[in-house]
Every structure is written in C-alpha cells, then in structure tokens.
Design a protein around this motif. Structure first.
Motif, mmCIF file in Angstrom:
data_model
loop_
_atom_site.group_PDB
_atom_site.id
_atom_site.type_symbol
_atom_site.label_atom_id
_atom_site.label_comp_id
_atom_site.label_asym_id
_atom_site.label_seq_id
_atom_site.Cartn_x
_atom_site.Cartn_y
_atom_site.Cartn_z
ATOM 1 N N ALA A 211 0.854 -1.193 0.000
ATOM 2 C CA ALA A 211 0.000 0.000 0.000
ATOM 3 C C ALA A 211 0.889 1.242 0.000
ATOM 4 C CB ALA A 211 -0.920 0.007 1.222
ATOM 5 N N ALA A 212 0.271 2.376 -0.334
ATOM 6 C CA ALA A 212 0.955 3.671 -0.301
ATOM 7 C C ALA A 212 0.279 4.556 0.740
ATOM 8 C CB ALA A 212 0.894 4.334 -1.677
ATOM 9 N N GLY A 213 0.990 5.586 1.179
ATOM 10 C CA GLY A 213 0.425 6.523 2.139
ATOM 11 C C GLY A 213 0.854 7.936 1.816
ATOM 12 N N TYR A 214 -0.052 8.868 2.081
ATOM 13 C CA TYR A 214 0.198 10.269 1.764
ATOM 14 C C TYR A 214 -0.192 11.146 2.941
ATOM 15 C CZ TYR A 214 -0.009 7.987 -2.776
ATOM 16 O OH TYR A 214 0.185 7.135 -3.822
ATOM 17 N N LEU B 161 6.588 19.346 4.272
ATOM 18 C CA LEU B 161 6.944 18.152 3.511
ATOM 19 C C LEU B 161 5.622 17.565 3.040
ATOM 20 C CD1 LEU B 161 8.622 15.714 2.542
ATOM 21 C CD2 LEU B 161 8.435 14.806 4.881
ATOM 22 N N ARG B 162 5.430 17.513 1.736
ATOM 23 C CA ARG B 162 4.177 16.998 1.183
ATOM 24 C C ARG B 162 4.442 15.634 0.556
ATOM 25 N NH1 ARG B 162 -0.676 19.593 -0.338
ATOM 26 N NH2 ARG B 162 0.348 21.500 0.323
ATOM 27 N N LEU B 163 3.759 14.625 1.081
ATOM 28 C CA LEU B 163 3.800 13.280 0.508
ATOM 29 C C LEU B 163 2.504 13.110 -0.262
ATOM 30 C CD1 LEU B 163 5.140 11.244 3.574
ATOM 31 C CD2 LEU B 163 6.418 12.470 1.827
ATOM 32 N N ALA B 164 2.606 13.011 -1.597
ATOM 33 C CA ALA B 164 1.419 12.996 -2.448
ATOM 34 C C ALA B 164 1.649 12.092 -3.645
ATOM 35 C CB ALA B 164 1.108 14.421 -2.922
ATOM 36 N N GLY B 165 0.560 11.666 -4.270
ATOM 37 C CA GLY B 165 0.643 10.834 -5.458
ATOM 38 C C GLY B 165 1.525 11.475 -6.518
ATOM 39 N N GLY B 166 2.411 10.698 -7.103
ATOM 40 C CA GLY B 166 3.316 11.200 -8.124
ATOM 41 C C GLY B 166 4.574 11.845 -7.571
ATOM 42 N N GLY B 167 4.683 11.927 -6.251
ATOM 43 C CA GLY B 167 5.860 12.539 -5.623
ATOM 44 C C GLY B 167 6.352 11.682 -4.481
ATOM 45 N N SER B 168 6.875 12.323 -3.462
ATOM 46 C CA SER B 168 7.326 11.588 -2.278
ATOM 47 C C SER B 168 6.116 10.930 -1.616
ATOM 48 C CB SER B 168 8.011 12.539 -1.300
ATOM 49 O OG SER B 168 9.167 13.087 -1.882
ATOM 50 N N HIS B 169 6.328 9.745 -1.043
ATOM 51 C CA HIS B 169 5.226 9.000 -0.445
ATOM 52 C C HIS B 169 5.765 7.929 0.498
ATOM 53 C CE1 HIS B 169 6.457 6.895 -4.092
ATOM 54 N NE2 HIS B 169 6.096 5.783 -3.468
ATOM 55 N N LEU B 170 4.848 7.283 1.214
ATOM 56 C CA LEU B 170 5.170 6.145 2.068
ATOM 57 C C LEU B 170 4.794 4.871 1.317
ATOM 58 C CD1 LEU B 170 3.512 7.365 5.398
ATOM 59 C CD2 LEU B 170 5.908 7.625 4.694
#
Length: 152
Positions: free
Chosen positions: A50-53, A101-110
C-alpha cells in the motif's frame, strides 16, 4: 585580581552564557513545530502493498527531517521519492523551517510492504512518524477509495 573582581567576572561570564542560550533566535536557530494534516491511505489493489500520503507542516524556525514511519499495518514502511517515472527509496525526507513536507501521489510518499491485512475503506490506520529533532508524532489515518483525490 581580587576575589571580588574574580567573582564579578565569573558572574558576568555566566550571565552572558545564559542570555546567549535563551535569548533571541540564536542566529536563526529555534525548534521545529510540526503537525500532520491531509493523511490518507488509498485502499490498495493488492493484498501485500500500500501507499500513504500526508503533509508535515513545520511552523518553527528550524528544519527537521522525517527519518522513519512505523505502523501496525506493516513491519516494513519505507520513504520514497519519485522523479519523473523513477521511484526510489530514501532514508529520510527534509521538513523545512516554516515550510512543509508533502507526501502525495506522483511525488514523495510512504510505501507499506508485507501488510498485516488488506485495509478496507473507512478503516483507520495508526502511523508513528519519527524525526531527527522532534518527538515522534502519532496520527490516525483513514483508508480512502483507490480513486480518492484530496480537495477533489
């Protein structure tokens, strides 16, 4: 030097040290002041990943660094960046002073690997974010539909 002068000099030196440690902004120094908003996990299409934002906002005068994330959902939560179409795992992500720090789809993420279970829409997942300077932050993150887009 007399004992009285030596004592006065020692007191003056000590007062200067205390004032410089407590006073002003320390030449731009300060402490990070962190908060988390907009956190979500899209319901994963696969049962094992899974991914997280989320966004980490820093209203403080000093930068910090996100160094790790832990969760009961997965024993293997990693930080990733994306440049173009290339995703790569990183050991940390910067949280700038008076920035975010923005974790978002298409960029940095978990990334969560080896999930304990496949999370369902509406479920709440606990994350603990660890930083280089600040105390850990624990947040409860909702699982959203795979098609969810914040602000949309």
């Amino acid at each position: 030097m007399t004992a009285a002068r030596a004592t006065a000099a020692a007191l003056a030196l000590g007062a200067c040290a205390v004032l410089s440690a407590c006073g002003g902004d320390g030449g731009g120094a300060g402490r990070p002041e962190l908060s988390v908003s907009g956190a979500y996990i899209p319901q994963p299409p696969m049962a094992d990943m899974a991914a997280g934002y989320l966004t980490v906002r820093n209203t403080g005068r000093a930068a910090d660094t996100l160094t790790a994330v832990t969760s009961p959902l997965s024993r293997d939560v990693t930080l990733h960046t994306t440049t173009g179409t290339r995703m790569r795992q990183v050991g940390s992500l910067p949280v700038p002073a008076d920035g975010e720090l923005r974790l978002a789809g298409g960029g940095s993420h978990l990334m969560f690997a080896g999930l304990a279970h496949r999370p369902e829409v509406g479920e709440k997942i606990r994350l603990t974010l660890r930083f280089a300077v600040s105390a850990p932050l624990t947040v409860t993150v909702p699982v959203q539909p795979l098609t969810y887009r914040p602000g949309g």
